[in-house]
Write a protein that holds these residues in place. Structure first.
Motif, PDB file in Angstrom:
ATOM      1  N   HIS A  82       0.843  -1.207   0.000  1.00 24.56           N
ATOM      2  CA  HIS A  82       0.000   0.000   0.000  1.00 24.56           C
ATOM      3  C   HIS A  82       0.877   1.255   0.000  1.00 24.56           C
ATOM      4  N   ASN A  83       1.866   1.278   0.896  1.00 26.50           N
ATOM      5  CA  ASN A  83       2.733   2.452   1.011  1.00 26.50           C
ATOM      6  C   ASN A  83       3.600   2.643  -0.232  1.00 26.50           C
ATOM      7  N   ASP A  84       3.992   1.548  -0.856  1.00 23.47           N
ATOM      8  CA  ASP A  84       4.804   1.609  -2.075  1.00 23.47           C
ATOM      9  C   ASP A  84       4.050   2.285  -3.220  1.00 23.47           C
ATOM     10  N   GLU A  85       2.717   2.216  -3.176  1.00 27.09           N
ATOM     11  CA  GLU A  85       1.907   2.698  -4.290  1.00 27.09           C
ATOM     12  C   GLU A  85       1.363   4.120  -4.107  1.00 27.09           C
ATOM     13  N   ILE A  86       1.610   4.750  -2.949  1.00 22.57           N
ATOM     14  CA  ILE A  86       1.096   6.116  -2.774  1.00 22.57           C
ATOM     15  C   ILE A  86       1.907   7.081  -3.652  1.00 22.57           C
ATOM     16  N   ASP A  87       1.336   8.237  -3.934  1.00 27.61           N
ATOM     17  CA  ASP A  87       1.906   9.175  -4.907  1.00 27.61           C
ATOM     18  C   ASP A  87       3.350   9.577  -4.614  1.00 27.61           C
ATOM     19  N   ASN A  88       3.644   9.877  -3.344  1.00 26.36           N
ATOM     20  CA  ASN A  88       4.983  10.376  -3.026  1.00 26.36           C
ATOM     21  C   ASN A  88       5.798   9.351  -2.230  1.00 26.36           C
ATOM     22  N   ALA A  89       5.640   8.084  -2.560  1.00 29.79           N
ATOM     23  CA  ALA A  89       6.345   7.015  -1.847  1.00 29.79           C
ATOM     24  C   ALA A  89       7.856   7.195  -1.891  1.00 29.79           C
ATOM     25  N   GLU A  90       8.361   7.635  -3.042  1.00 29.60           N
ATOM     26  CA  GLU A  90       9.815   7.776  -3.187  1.00 29.60           C
ATOM     27  C   GLU A  90      10.366   8.868  -2.281  1.00 29.60           C
ATOM     28  N   GLN A  91       9.687  10.006  -2.247  1.00 28.90           N
ATOM     29  CA  GLN A  91      10.145  11.114  -1.395  1.00 28.90           C
ATOM     30  C   GLN A  91      10.102  10.743   0.085  1.00 28.90           C
ATOM     31  N   LEU A  92       9.144   9.900   0.447  1.00 27.67           N
ATOM     32  CA  LEU A  92       8.988   9.499   1.850  1.00 27.67           C
ATOM     33  C   LEU A  92       9.836   8.282   2.208  1.00 27.67           C
ATOM     34  N   GLY A  93      10.587   7.768   1.241  1.00 24.05           N
ATOM     35  CA  GLY A  93      11.456   6.618   1.504  1.00 24.05           C
ATOM     36  C   GLY A  93      10.705   5.315   1.654  1.00 24.05           C
ATOM     37  N   LEU A  94       9.540   5.210   1.000  1.00 21.61           N
ATOM     38  CA  LEU A  94       8.692   4.028   1.156  1.00 21.61           C
ATOM     39  C   LEU A  94       8.678   3.135  -0.078  1.00 21.61           C
ATOM     40  N   LYS A  95       9.411   3.533  -1.118  1.00 19.46           N
ATOM     41  CA  LYS A  95       9.426   2.759  -2.349  1.00 19.46           C
ATOM     42  C   LYS A  95      10.245   1.493  -2.141  1.00 19.46           C
ATOM     43  N   LEU A  96       9.653   0.359  -2.473  1.00 16.39           N
ATOM     44  CA  LEU A  96      10.342  -0.909  -2.303  1.00 16.39           C
ATOM     45  C   LEU A  96      11.369  -1.098  -3.414  1.00 16.39           C
ATOM     46  N   GLN A  97      12.548  -1.559  -3.035  1.00 23.31           N
ATOM     47  CA  GLN A  97      13.589  -1.793  -4.030  1.00 23.31           C
ATOM     48  C   GLN A  97      13.186  -2.926  -4.971  1.00 23.31           C
ATOM     49  N   THR A  98      12.630  -3.978  -4.379  1.00 20.67           N
ATOM     50  CA  THR A  98      12.103  -5.102  -5.157  1.00 20.67           C
ATOM     51  C   THR A  98      10.760  -5.469  -4.565  1.00 20.67           C
ATOM     52  N   LYS A  99       9.704  -5.388  -5.361  1.00 24.22           N
ATOM     53  CA  LYS A  99       8.358  -5.708  -4.878  1.00 24.22           C
ATOM     54  C   LYS A  99       8.034  -7.154  -5.215  1.00 24.22           C
ATOM     55  N   LEU A 100       7.725  -7.932  -4.195  1.00 27.82           N
ATOM     56  CA  LEU A 100       7.457  -9.360  -4.369  1.00 27.82           C
ATOM     57  C   LEU A 100       6.025  -9.682  -3.971  1.00 27.82           C
ATOM     58  N   LYS A 101       5.500 -10.715  -4.568  1.00 23.39           N
ATOM     59  CA  LYS A 101       4.147 -11.159  -4.270  1.00 23.39           C
ATOM     60  C   LYS A 101       4.172 -12.032  -3.021  1.00 23.39           C
ATOM     61  N   TYR A 102       3.268 -11.749  -2.072  1.00 24.26           N
ATOM     62  CA  TYR A 102       3.225 -12.541  -0.848  1.00 24.26           C
ATOM     63  C   TYR A 102       3.024 -14.024  -1.182  1.00 24.26           C
ATOM     64  N   GLY A 103       3.869 -14.883  -0.615  1.00 18.98           N
ATOM     65  CA  GLY A 103       3.744 -16.329  -0.820  1.00 18.98           C
ATOM     66  C   GLY A 103       4.439 -16.857  -2.055  1.00 18.98           C
ATOM     67  N   GLN A 104       5.068 -15.955  -2.854  1.00 19.95           N
ATOM     68  CA  GLN A 104       5.712 -16.443  -4.074  1.00 19.95           C
ATOM     69  C   GLN A 104       7.008 -17.179  -3.747  1.00 19.95           C
ATOM     70  N   ARG A 105       7.426 -18.039  -4.648  1.00 22.29           N
ATOM     71  CA  ARG A 105       8.677 -18.758  -4.481  1.00 22.29           C
ATOM     72  C   ARG A 105       9.837 -17.870  -4.924  1.00 22.29           C
ATOM     73  N   VAL A 106      10.883 -17.863  -4.130  1.00 16.14           N
ATOM     74  CA  VAL A 106      12.082 -17.082  -4.445  1.00 16.14           C
ATOM     75  C   VAL A 106      13.309 -17.978  -4.283  1.00 16.14           C
ATOM     76  N   ILE A 107      14.390 -17.596  -4.928  1.00 14.44           N
ATOM     77  CA  ILE A 107      15.645 -18.330  -4.797  1.00 14.44           C
ATOM     78  C   ILE A 107      16.537 -17.566  -3.829  1.00 14.44           C
ATOM     79  N   VAL A 108      16.985 -18.243  -2.783  1.00 14.29           N
ATOM     80  CA  VAL A 108      17.824 -17.599  -1.775  1.00 14.29           C
ATOM     81  C   VAL A 108      19.117 -18.381  -1.594  1.00 14.29           C
ATOM     82  N   LYS A 109      20.110 -17.722  -1.068  1.00 15.95           N
ATOM     83  CA  LYS A 109      21.405 -18.348  -0.815  1.00 15.95           C
ATOM     84  C   LYS A 109      21.334 -19.219   0.427  1.00 15.95           C
TER      85      LYS A 109
END
Length: 207
Positions: free
Chosen positions: A143-170
């Motif tokens: 929700h916070n990532d999608e607000i108009d001024n998310a970047e200025q407020l430091g809320l923009k996610l570097q990588t946005k992932l879907k909850y429950g999705q499979r990811v590759i980790v070390k």
């Protein structure tokens, strides 16, 4: 613009929910009234002490210094130690009156939206209900990532992932037995942290 950020907030609690795997049955949700940013944290009980701990987790010292007003429904979870902390930090406390419930309707509607979004994430990921606090934290971050001024407020996610999705980790070095063991594994994404993401080994999921 970040002007007026966190000067006026509304705050509410919800529960009792089913006991989560993290040991929580209640939650605290706050909303920056100007920028529509949401904050959430979770607790085992709905006492004023637990609500204050949530508040301190959601807001750091500089956040608190910017605050002018905090609005709630005036429930017991916002009294005593919680009220004293805000008063000591010169934050004006306003409460809804029982005769005028619409005064608190904005944050209550927001809590309803957060719950609805959380249910959708759990259903889509086919995760059990006790994962509700993990799913809710992700919903709020998105929700916070999608607000108009998310970047200025430091809320923009570097990588946005879907909850429950499979990811590759070390893999951890301690998990490696042989020189030629795979260095990575599949995991399930459960949330964001200041260090990156929170994920659980797919092979150990629900075991």
């Amino acid at each position: 613009s970040t002007s007026g950020y966190l000067q006026k907030i509304s705050i509410d609690t919800f529960g009792k929910a089913i006991l989560s795997y993290q040991g929580n049955s209640y939650g605290t949700i706050a909303r920056d009234n100007k920028h529509k940013v949401l904050f959430v944290d979770f607790k085992k009980d709905n006492t004023d002490e637990a609500t204050l701990e949530n508040f301190k987790t959601m807001f750091d010292k500089s956040d608190v210094e910017r605050m002018i007003r905090a609005h709630s429904d005036g429930g017991s979870e916002f009294k005593d130690s919680f009220e004293k902390f805000l008063t000591d930090h010169h934050i004006k406390i306003t409460n809804s009156t029982p005769e005028v419930p619409e005064e608190n309707s904005l944050i209550e509607r927001q809590v309803g939206s957060v719950k609805q979004g959380t249910r959708a994430l759990l259903e889509e990921a086919k995760h059990p209900t006790p994962m509700w606090d993990r799913a809710m934290a992700v919903w709020v971050a998105h929700h916070n990532d999608e607000i108009d001024n998310a970047e200025q407020l430091g809320l923009k996610l570097q990588t946005k992932l879907k909850y429950g999705q499979r990811v590759i980790v070390k893999k951890r070095d301690s998990d490696l037995v042989d020189t030629f063991d795979p260095r990575r594994k599949t995991a399930i994404f459960l949330g964001y942290s200041e260090y990156g993401i929170i994920a659980i080994d797919e092979a150990k999921f629900w075991k």
